[in-house]
Scaffold this active site. Structure first.
Site, short mmCIF file in Angstrom:
data_model
loop_
_atom_site.label_atom_id
_atom_site.label_comp_id
_atom_site.label_asym_id
_atom_site.label_seq_id
_atom_site.Cartn_x
_atom_site.Cartn_y
_atom_site.Cartn_z
N GLU A 60 79.57 82.26 -45.46
CA GLU A 60 80.20 81.07 -45.80
C GLU A 60 80.48 81.50 -47.11
O GLU A 60 80.50 82.36 -47.73
CB GLU A 60 79.03 80.10 -45.65
CG GLU A 60 78.82 79.71 -43.95
CD GLU A 60 77.74 78.55 -43.92
OE1 GLU A 60 77.42 77.79 -45.06
OE2 GLU A 60 77.19 78.43 -42.84
N HIS A 114 82.05 68.77 -51.15
CA HIS A 114 82.36 69.54 -49.94
C HIS A 114 83.92 69.62 -49.70
O HIS A 114 84.40 68.45 -49.71
CB HIS A 114 81.43 69.28 -48.80
CG HIS A 114 81.34 70.39 -47.58
ND1 HIS A 114 82.74 70.74 -46.73
CD2 HIS A 114 80.54 71.05 -47.60
CE1 HIS A 114 82.23 71.65 -46.28
NE2 HIS A 114 80.93 72.18 -46.44
N ARG A 119 82.96 76.56 -53.63
CA ARG A 119 83.28 75.17 -53.17
C ARG A 119 84.05 74.40 -54.08
O ARG A 119 84.96 73.46 -53.75
CB ARG A 119 82.16 74.20 -52.77
CG ARG A 119 81.64 74.59 -51.14
CD ARG A 119 80.19 74.02 -50.85
NE ARG A 119 79.69 74.53 -49.71
CZ ARG A 119 78.85 74.00 -49.22
NH1 ARG A 119 77.82 73.49 -49.79
NH2 ARG A 119 78.45 74.58 -47.91
N HIS A 142 78.79 65.75 -51.75
CA HIS A 142 77.86 66.54 -50.98
C HIS A 142 76.64 66.98 -51.48
O HIS A 142 75.66 66.76 -50.89
CB HIS A 142 78.66 67.79 -50.57
CG HIS A 142 78.13 68.64 -49.63
ND1 HIS A 142 77.82 68.15 -48.29
CD2 HIS A 142 77.60 70.12 -49.74
CE1 HIS A 142 77.24 69.19 -47.56
NE2 HIS A 142 77.13 70.08 -48.57
N ARG A 199 76.36 75.04 -56.19
CA ARG A 199 75.88 75.66 -55.34
C ARG A 199 76.64 76.52 -54.33
O ARG A 199 77.53 75.93 -53.85
CB ARG A 199 74.91 74.33 -54.55
CG ARG A 199 74.01 75.11 -53.48
CD ARG A 199 73.37 74.09 -52.52
NE ARG A 199 73.84 73.25 -51.97
CZ ARG A 199 74.64 73.30 -50.62
NH1 ARG A 199 74.45 74.38 -50.00
NH2 ARG A 199 75.13 72.38 -49.94
#
Length: 517
Positions: A112, A226, A272, A329, A364
């Site tokens: 990811e 997100h 992100r 998110h 994150r």
């Protein structure tokens, strides 16, 4: 009422993990204002990032975490998160937790955003959160007291020590519950925004209560958006996991242009904050953004939750294009806590998304959130097991101030969401943040008696409190870094200096840090 050893507020992975480790030796009580299985953890489609595969190691995982976090991370806690992850995941597996495996019996690891290696464990494809929270719940449901549909409205304080919680049932009944230790594990604050991946219950309650109790909160400006929330008819339907891009999906606009080309060397798997801002820029130009899944093999079986979500909402999968928008998110900031959950208030602990241990830095990396709940849930429990917990005998007659029944002219939740999305969203500036603060400060949200408010009024006052903290923090940080992007303060030389300092620390520890961001 006889006091408990530990009261836990919340029912996500961090809460359940801590309760599971504590319940054999401590008397534990869990409160959740809704159902146990209504949390961000339960909704998590992504997996758990952990260096468990041969050829991977925790140092590489730590490197990726630092790069995504703009090198603003707490180094020791990042090392603890990534090095201890394998041990705690192994404990879960030995206790019966099943993760997806391939035909040869090896873990079917995904990749990811921000990760340079395949290290993401999944369970049930895109149902990792559901599988994990369900497993933990069944492990402890007969060993701890779990109270659903009872809202913790404030912390019980005896001087500077937290000695329990005040709760309220929907029938209006208010109760005091005493404990030697209180753990806040209420998650983040995604419901402050119009578009969010979060459960509807995530209104920043834990942060607001901790602030009122005098706990230190930190890094409140760092809110992750997100990049890919499924979007139709002006509404968010749900989350499209980053794992879909990890399996070959890519972002394009209505012209068919791949929007991440030339933006970052990892393209669609960039951190992100970068992907979300790129999509935001396209939307500001009037474009529509799609996630192209044409290259994803076995999409219905690999991502059954997302597939079913598309089918139920009339998304034409034959076109292989999923319309997406960014949405709130994850909160990187929160209640300042150490690796054992200890806050600045005696007797008060925080773990999971509501806490800020510094592991995520300014942004994150994907799939470190469930890992955070597991690692620091265990660490917090282990710390408490080694402490001699006690409550002062004089605390059982609390003298709580009685305030107003309700602040005048409370806004609606929708009004708060619109203001936050407009002025404290993906791109911010000083003028907008000042306007947001002026709007928030017209409401008297800090001086009231929460015992006399309805559930909805309590949530709104908590939302206003956390919005105010975010706005003030965002104004204070006059630089763009990670998820905090100020259009009036572009990326500064401070960021480069911070990276150099972190790399030097790792070099001094004889740990190799990978190349340029």
């Amino acid at each position: 009422m006889e006091p408990f050893d530990v009261i836990i507020i919340g029912s996500g992975v961090a809460a359940l993990t801590a309760a599971y480790r504590l319940c054999s030796e401590k008397k534990v009580l869990i409160f959740t204002k809704s159902r146990v299985m209504e949390s961000n953890s339960y909704l998590a489609q992504g997996g758990i990032a952990v260096a468990i595969n041969e050829g991977d190691d925790w140092v590489a995982h730590a490197d990726d975490t630092l790069v995504a976090g703009s090198f603003y991370n707490h180094i020791d806690n990042v090392n603890k998160l990534t090095s201890e992850g394998k041990r705690y995941i192994t404990m879960l597996i030995e206790n019966g937790m099943n993760f997806d495996r391939n035909a040869t019996g090896q873990f079917d690891l995904g990749r990811e955003g921000g990760h340079l290696r395949r290290r993401i464990l999944h369970a049930g494809g895109d149902k990792t959160g559901k599988a994990l929270t369900t497993f933990l719940y069944h492990q402890l449901k007969d060993k701890v007291n779990i109270v659903e549909h009872e809202m913790v409205i404030d912390l019980l304080m005896h001087g500077h020590q937290c000695v329990g919680v005040i709760t309220k049932r929907k029938n209006g009944e208010v109760t005091y519950h005493y404990s030697a230790a209180t753990i806040i594990a209420t998650g983040g604050c995604g419901e402050l925004y119009t578009y969010t991946s979060n459960a509807r219950t995530v209104t920043g309650d834990g942060m607001a209560m901790a602030y009122r109790a005098g706990a230190i909160l930190t890094d409140m400006e760092f809110i992750q958006f997100h990049p890919t929330l499924l979007y139709k008819d002006q509404s968010v339907i749900g989350l499209v996991s980053e794992a879909v891009r990890g399996e070959g999906a890519f972002l394009q606009n209505s012209k068919g242009e791949r929007i991440m080309e030339g933006v970052h060397h990892l393209q669609d798997l960039a951190p992100r904050d970068i992907v979300a801002r790129t999509i935001f820029t396209e939307l500001e130009k009037g474009e529509t953004v799609f996630l192209n899944i044409a290259h994803v093999r076995d999409f219905p079986s690999r991502f059954p939750t997302i597939y079913q979500m598309c089918v139920e909402n009339g998304i034409d999968l034959a076109k292989n294009l999923l319309p997406v928008v960014p949405g709130a998110h994850f909160m990187m900031g929160g209640i300042r806590a150490d690796a054992y959950g200890r806050t600045s208030v005696s007797g008060l602990y925080a773990v999971g998304e509501v806490a800020c241990t510094g592991v995520h830095g300014a942004n994150r990396i994907a799939s470190n959130s469930l890992l955070e709940g597991i690692v620091f849930g265990n660490q917090t429990a282990e710390g408490l097991l080694n402490e001699n917990l006690s409550i002062p005998s004089t605390c059982f007659e609390p003298k709580l101030p009685v305030g107003k029944r309700t602040p005048p002219n409370l806004p609606t939740k929708e009004e708060i969401k619109r203001q936050m999305t407009t002025f404290a969203g993906i791109v911010r500036n000083g003028d907008g943040l000042h306007a947001l603060l002026t709007w928030i400060q017209q409401f008297d949200f800090l001086h009231t008696d929460w015992r006399n408010l309805t559930f909805k009024e309590i949530e709104i006052t908590n939302m206003l409190t956390v919005s105010w903290l975010i706005a003030k923090s965002s104004l204070e940080r006059k630089e763009s870094m990670g998820s905090h992007y100020r259009s009036d303060f572009p990326v500064s030389v401070m960021a480069k200096k911070r990276e150099e300092v972190v790399r030097q620390i790792y070099q001094d520890q004889n740990v190799l840090v990978r190349g340029t961001v």
